[in-house]
Scaffold this motif. Structure first.
Motif, mmCIF file in Angstrom:
data_model
loop_
_atom_site.group_PDB
_atom_site.id
_atom_site.type_symbol
_atom_site.label_atom_id
_atom_site.label_comp_id
_atom_site.label_asym_id
_atom_site.label_seq_id
_atom_site.Cartn_x
_atom_site.Cartn_y
_atom_site.Cartn_z
ATOM 1 N N ILE A 34 -11.070 9.231 11.555
ATOM 2 C CA ILE A 34 -11.990 9.642 10.499
ATOM 3 C C ILE A 34 -12.399 8.442 9.651
ATOM 4 O O ILE A 34 -11.555 7.768 9.064
ATOM 5 C CB ILE A 34 -11.344 10.689 9.560
ATOM 6 N N ASN A 35 -13.693 8.187 9.566
ATOM 7 C CA ASN A 35 -14.201 7.134 8.693
ATOM 8 C C ASN A 35 -14.223 7.687 7.264
ATOM 9 O O ASN A 35 -14.910 8.663 6.974
ATOM 10 C CB ASN A 35 -15.604 6.710 9.125
ATOM 11 N N PHE A 36 -13.460 7.084 6.392
ATOM 12 C CA PHE A 36 -13.337 7.509 4.998
ATOM 13 C C PHE A 36 -14.698 7.650 4.319
ATOM 14 O O PHE A 36 -14.915 8.570 3.536
ATOM 15 C CB PHE A 36 -12.467 6.480 4.266
ATOM 16 N N ASP A 37 -15.633 6.756 4.649
ATOM 17 C CA ASP A 37 -16.961 6.794 4.031
ATOM 18 C C ASP A 37 -17.739 8.060 4.368
ATOM 19 O O ASP A 37 -18.691 8.403 3.677
ATOM 20 C CB ASP A 37 -17.778 5.567 4.428
ATOM 21 N N GLU A 38 -17.338 8.750 5.401
ATOM 22 C CA GLU A 38 -18.022 9.983 5.791
ATOM 23 C C GLU A 38 -17.440 11.232 5.138
ATOM 24 O O GLU A 38 -18.049 12.290 5.197
ATOM 25 C CB GLU A 38 -17.982 10.138 7.316
ATOM 26 N N VAL A 51 -10.880 6.068 -3.388
ATOM 27 C CA VAL A 51 -10.112 4.956 -2.815
ATOM 28 C C VAL A 51 -8.801 4.778 -3.580
ATOM 29 O O VAL A 51 -7.740 4.581 -2.973
ATOM 30 C CB VAL A 51 -10.939 3.643 -2.821
ATOM 31 N N ASN A 52 -8.852 4.859 -4.900
ATOM 32 C CA ASN A 52 -7.629 4.731 -5.700
ATOM 33 C C ASN A 52 -6.617 5.813 -5.342
ATOM 34 O O ASN A 52 -5.425 5.530 -5.188
ATOM 35 C CB ASN A 52 -7.952 4.769 -7.190
ATOM 36 N N HIS A 85 -12.064 2.056 5.445
ATOM 37 C CA HIS A 85 -10.840 2.825 5.614
ATOM 38 C C HIS A 85 -11.042 3.888 6.694
ATOM 39 O O HIS A 85 -12.074 4.545 6.739
ATOM 40 C CB HIS A 85 -10.450 3.510 4.300
ATOM 41 N N TYR A 86 -10.012 4.049 7.523
ATOM 42 C CA TYR A 86 -9.999 5.078 8.550
ATOM 43 C C TYR A 86 -8.777 5.941 8.333
ATOM 44 O O TYR A 86 -7.687 5.438 8.049
ATOM 45 C CB TYR A 86 -9.983 4.455 9.951
ATOM 46 N N LEU A 87 -8.949 7.257 8.453
ATOM 47 C CA LEU A 87 -7.894 8.219 8.135
ATOM 48 C C LEU A 87 -7.349 8.913 9.385
ATOM 49 O O LEU A 87 -8.072 9.077 10.367
ATOM 50 C CB LEU A 87 -8.438 9.317 7.220
#
Length: 92
Positions: A34-38, A51-52, A85-87
């Protein structure tokens, strides 16, 4: 996840497609699919807060992975670096 957004007005077919996409991700070999930006905007109003929270409440390299990437920029060097970031599926 190919821009699939669920709302209260989503059809049964859209909901079914969403869960099929989740199932497909769970069956992939990619540990961090999972791309965090999505997805950050599903829960948070701004990316900085998201992000924090990610860094404070989850474990790096277990729940998420951060990749430093070179991107084009208008600064003197012509590039800058950003963290992507990738989840894991469970972190999402």
């Amino acid at each position: 996840m190919s821009n699939l957004i669920l709302t209260k007005e989503s059809s049964s077919e859209e909901i079914k497609n969403y869960f099929h996409a989740i199932l497909k991700l769970s069956q992939s070999d990619n540990e961090f699919p999972i791309n965090f930006d999505e997805v950050w905007m599903l829960v948070y109003k701004d990316k900085r807060t998201a992000v924090n929270e990610l860094r404070e409440k989850f474990i790096k390299d277990i729940d998420f992975q951060t990749v430093r990437r070179k991107v084009q920029s208008s600064n003197v060097a012509g590039f800058a670096y950003e963290n992507v970031h990738y989840l894991t599926l469970s972190c999402m």
